[in-house]
Design a protein around this motif. Sequence first.
Motif, PDB file in Angstrom:
ATOM      1  N   ILE A  46       0.836  -1.209   0.000  1.00  0.00           N
ATOM      2  CA  ILE A  46       0.000   0.000   0.000  1.00  0.00           C
ATOM      3  C   ILE A  46       0.868   1.255   0.000  1.00  0.00           C
ATOM      4  N   TRP A  47       1.996   1.213   0.694  1.00  0.00           N
ATOM      5  CA  TRP A  47       2.911   2.359   0.723  1.00  0.00           C
ATOM      6  C   TRP A  47       3.358   2.731  -0.698  1.00  0.00           C
ATOM      7  N   ALA A  48       3.773   1.734  -1.480  1.00  0.00           N
ATOM      8  CA  ALA A  48       4.222   2.006  -2.851  1.00  0.00           C
ATOM      9  C   ALA A  48       3.077   2.552  -3.694  1.00  0.00           C
ATOM     10  N   ALA A  49       1.869   2.014  -3.498  1.00  0.00           N
ATOM     11  CA  ALA A  49       0.700   2.513  -4.238  1.00  0.00           C
ATOM     12  C   ALA A  49       0.462   3.975  -3.912  1.00  0.00           C
ATOM     13  N   SER A  50       0.553   4.323  -2.638  1.00  0.00           N
ATOM     14  CA  SER A  50       0.350   5.697  -2.201  1.00  0.00           C
ATOM     15  C   SER A  50       1.385   6.624  -2.831  1.00  0.00           C
ATOM     16  N   TYR A  51       2.646   6.182  -2.834  1.00  0.00           N
ATOM     17  CA  TYR A  51       3.713   7.029  -3.369  1.00  0.00           C
ATOM     18  C   TYR A  51       3.574   7.230  -4.871  1.00  0.00           C
ATOM     19  N   ARG A  52       3.220   6.165  -5.590  1.00  0.00           N
ATOM     20  CA  ARG A  52       3.118   6.280  -7.055  1.00  0.00           C
ATOM     21  C   ARG A  52       1.975   7.215  -7.459  1.00  0.00           C
ATOM     22  N   LEU A  53       0.908   7.260  -6.680  1.00  0.00           N
ATOM     23  CA  LEU A  53      -0.151   8.243  -6.946  1.00  0.00           C
ATOM     24  C   LEU A  53       0.407   9.658  -6.780  1.00  0.00           C
ATOM     25  N   TYR A  54       1.111   9.883  -5.693  1.00  0.00           N
ATOM     26  CA  TYR A  54       1.727  11.187  -5.412  1.00  0.00           C
ATOM     27  C   TYR A  54       2.687  11.590  -6.541  1.00  0.00           C
ATOM     28  N   GLN A  55       3.427  10.611  -7.062  1.00  0.00           N
ATOM     29  CA  GLN A  55       4.413  10.853  -8.107  1.00  0.00           C
ATOM     30  C   GLN A  55       3.752  11.254  -9.429  1.00  0.00           C
ATOM     31  N   GLY A  97      -4.978   3.365   3.258  1.00  0.00           N
ATOM     32  CA  GLY A  97      -3.717   4.101   3.373  1.00  0.00           C
ATOM     33  C   GLY A  97      -3.159   4.561   2.045  1.00  0.00           C
ATOM     34  N   SER A  98      -3.786   4.186   0.940  1.00  0.00           N
ATOM     35  CA  SER A  98      -3.218   4.517  -0.374  1.00  0.00           C
ATOM     36  C   SER A  98      -3.361   5.993  -0.750  1.00  0.00           C
ATOM     37  N   LEU A  99      -4.053   6.771   0.091  1.00  0.00           N
ATOM     38  CA  LEU A  99      -4.122   8.224  -0.143  1.00  0.00           C
ATOM     39  C   LEU A  99      -3.157   9.000   0.755  1.00  0.00           C
ATOM     40  N   THR A 100      -2.291   8.296   1.466  1.00  0.00           N
ATOM     41  CA  THR A 100      -1.419   8.925   2.470  1.00  0.00           C
ATOM     42  C   THR A 100      -0.599  10.077   1.899  1.00  0.00           C
ATOM     43  N   HIS A 101       0.143   9.824   0.827  1.00  0.00           N
ATOM     44  CA  HIS A 101       1.056  10.840   0.301  1.00  0.00           C
ATOM     45  C   HIS A 101       0.301  11.989  -0.367  1.00  0.00           C
ATOM     46  N   ILE A 102      -0.731  11.656  -1.133  1.00  0.00           N
ATOM     47  CA  ILE A 102      -1.549  12.704  -1.769  1.00  0.00           C
ATOM     48  C   ILE A 102      -2.148  13.611  -0.695  1.00  0.00           C
ATOM     49  N   SER A 103      -2.693  13.005   0.353  1.00  0.00           N
ATOM     50  CA  SER A 103      -3.325  13.771   1.427  1.00  0.00           C
ATOM     51  C   SER A 103      -2.311  14.695   2.101  1.00  0.00           C
ATOM     52  N   HIS A 104      -1.113  14.194   2.357  1.00  0.00           N
ATOM     53  CA  HIS A 104      -0.105  14.948   3.109  1.00  0.00           C
ATOM     54  C   HIS A 104       0.543  16.049   2.268  1.00  0.00           C
ATOM     55  N   TYR A 105       0.915  15.717   1.035  1.00  0.00           N
ATOM     56  CA  TYR A 105       1.726  16.641   0.238  1.00  0.00           C
ATOM     57  C   TYR A 105       0.906  17.518  -0.714  1.00  0.00           C
ATOM     58  N   GLN A 106      -0.266  17.034  -1.144  1.00  0.00           N
ATOM     59  CA  GLN A 106      -1.014  17.775  -2.163  1.00  0.00           C
ATOM     60  C   GLN A 106      -2.402  18.195  -1.691  1.00  0.00           C
ATOM     61  N   GLY A 107      -2.975  17.464  -0.775  1.00  0.00           N
ATOM     62  CA  GLY A 107      -4.240  17.869  -0.173  1.00  0.00           C
ATOM     63  C   GLY A 107      -5.467  17.263  -0.832  1.00  0.00           C
ATOM     64  N   ILE A 108      -6.450  16.935   0.002  1.00  0.00           N
ATOM     65  CA  ILE A 108      -7.718  16.365  -0.459  1.00  0.00           C
ATOM     66  C   ILE A 108      -8.841  17.328  -0.092  1.00  0.00           C
ATOM     67  N   LYS A 109      -9.731  17.560  -1.045  1.00  0.00           N
ATOM     68  CA  LYS A 109     -10.828  18.506  -0.852  1.00  0.00           C
ATOM     69  C   LYS A 109     -12.034  17.827  -0.220  1.00  0.00           C
ATOM     70  N   GLU A 110     -12.355  16.623  -0.699  1.00  0.00           N
ATOM     71  CA  GLU A 110     -13.560  15.936  -0.218  1.00  0.00           C
ATOM     72  C   GLU A 110     -13.433  14.446  -0.487  1.00  0.00           C
ATOM     73  N   ILE A 111     -14.056  13.647   0.384  1.00  0.00           N
ATOM     74  CA  ILE A 111     -14.055  12.186   0.210  1.00  0.00           C
ATOM     75  C   ILE A 111     -15.480  11.671   0.350  1.00  0.00           C
ATOM     76  N   ARG A 112     -15.819  10.724  -0.494  1.00  0.00           N
ATOM     77  CA  ARG A 112     -17.134  10.073  -0.407  1.00  0.00           C
ATOM     78  C   ARG A 112     -16.943   8.562  -0.335  1.00  0.00           C
ATOM     79  N   SER A 113     -17.857   7.933   0.369  1.00  0.00           N
ATOM     80  CA  SER A 113     -17.832   6.482   0.538  1.00  0.00           C
ATOM     81  C   SER A 113     -18.726   5.835  -0.520  1.00  0.00           C
ATOM     82  N   ILE A 114     -18.189   4.862  -1.238  1.00  0.00           N
ATOM     83  CA  ILE A 114     -18.948   4.187  -2.290  1.00  0.00           C
ATOM     84  C   ILE A 114     -19.689   2.991  -1.693  1.00  0.00           C
TER      85      ILE A 114
END
Length: 285
Positions: A46-55, A97-114
């Motif tokens: 999951i850590w690698a998935a989170s980082y690759r999204l951020y990248q 946890g796959s939104l960890t890096h995006i959330s920390h470095y770039q920011g999330i505006k809103e989240i919805r549960s599917i």
Amino acid sequence: MGNHLVLQTDFGLGDGAVSAMYGVAHMVSDEIIIGDLTHEIPPYDIWAASYRLYQTVKYWPKGTVFVSVVDPGVGSTRRSIVAKTKSGHYIITPDNGSLTHISHYQGIKEIRSIDEVTSRLPHSEESHTFHGRDIYAYNGARLASGEISFEELGSIVGIDSIKVLPLIEAKHNEHILEGSIDVLDIRFGSLWTNIPLAFMKDEKIMHGDQLQVTIYHQGKKVYQNIMKFAKSFADVNIGEPLVYVNSLVNIGVAVNQDSFSKLYHIGTGTDWTIQLRKAPKIIFE
């Protein structure tokens, strides 16, 4: 909203799993342009998935929908969520946890549960282990094609309620730059740290300067060497180590035309930390 859909998984391409995700997306709409971020995330990482999204995310047009499926908890009680980032992108992923890096470095505006019961590929109710196809690719395609809006995908959940992995903040203290080794430049074995170039500028470290590089695993020193802060790999001899600026404008460590990671058995994640400082000048009498 654009009609780009970008897929990331740990499925590999050895079987039909990724192709089935493509097929479901195209059944929703033939207008969708599907791209691959990677399908070579190490299994369950999951850590690698989170980082690759951020990248990657910020280099796609606004409105692009990302589907990230690294999902060791598939079929369990973990939520399926869709995030709208502050940069105007969408990410559909398990809440693991796959939104960890995006959330920390770039920011999330809103989240919805599917809702995994109602918002899924028709007639897939009996399948509980391929949410990548039945829930994520399906809803990603509906969102990318405009068949459904972000708001219609589910109810709002608190940004603070999502699962995040522990991160180590880069630090700049007493002329020492310190951070974590977050990920590898996979094919080449270079180490990508979270130390920003700005720290080097603060220290007035220039290209051509010699740096002392020390690497720790769980606090124990495992590597130390003096190497050049190079503008490009060609600035050092083949087989020679170097410090450079990677594509995220953070500091990387590499060996010219070899794998630093393999040569020195260096891994990634919060267990692996690194310190940089200007090397003391050696004065010959």
